[in-house]
Motif scaffolding. Sequence first.
Motif, short mmCIF file in Angstrom:
data_model
loop_
_atom_site.label_atom_id
_atom_site.label_comp_id
_atom_site.label_asym_id
_atom_site.label_seq_id
_atom_site.Cartn_x
_atom_site.Cartn_y
_atom_site.Cartn_z
N GLU A 177 1.00 -1.09 -0.07
CA GLU A 177 -0.09 -0.04 -0.02
C GLU A 177 0.86 1.42 -0.03
OE1 GLU A 177 -3.18 -0.05 2.66
OE2 GLU A 177 -4.41 -1.56 1.94
N THR A 178 1.95 1.24 0.85
CA THR A 178 2.76 2.47 0.79
C THR A 178 3.45 2.83 -0.61
OG1 THR A 178 4.64 1.27 1.91
CG2 THR A 178 3.13 2.46 3.28
N TYR A 205 -6.08 0.84 -3.86
CA TYR A 205 -5.09 1.71 -4.41
C TYR A 205 -4.51 1.09 -5.62
CZ TYR A 205 -5.11 3.40 0.42
OH TYR A 205 -5.41 3.68 1.69
N GLN A 219 0.78 4.09 -2.78
CA GLN A 219 0.45 5.60 -2.19
C GLN A 219 1.70 6.70 -2.55
OE1 GLN A 219 -0.04 4.90 1.88
NE2 GLN A 219 -2.00 4.12 1.69
#
Length: 202
Positions: free
Chosen positions: A132-133, A167, A136
């Motif tokens: 996820e990071t 995402y 992002q």
Amino acid sequence: MTTAAPIRMTIVYYSTYGTNYQMAEVAAEAAREAGAEVRLVKARETAPPEVVNGQEAWKAQLERTAHIPDATVADLENVDAILFSTPTRFGGAASQIRAYVDTLGGLWGSGALADKTFSAMTSAQNPNGGQETTLQTLYVMAMHWGAILVPPGYTDKVIFASGGNPYGASVTANGEPLSDEDKATIRHQARRQVELTRRLKG
């Protein structure tokens, strides 16, 4: 009656062992089926040859994809949509992708990256490995460009079947071929980006 110009899309990937190459191929196929003109390119390998050659699987993947051109600045210039696919490295994109991004300063400075749609995909060895990071931070990068973000969100039930990441497609890389669920998520994301880009382009 005039025919609308096709959506021009560039897919940029980096793949050490093949997972993100598979992901990029699936996305390219889906985008073409949705009517886009797709150019598939890879971030240039920046690891020293002795490191690559010391790992048979890494070396084999580089040889398997020798026919895929290295990404250049020009690949992002005259396009409507950009899709990145990268492994996760310590919660961020692989250094090869970051090295490619570092070449785009002139394009960004001229405003040539603004108003293009942008989406991203990733993989890691486990579901909580920073996927996820990674996505992002890629979207934050695209914000600096002035690009229009097109994450998949929860716009189709296939998102839940493959882990539920809103995402972007995120795959657990285990050396196996992509699952049907992963492929469905990737296809949905690519089609959604093409369709929204078409609407924006008018």
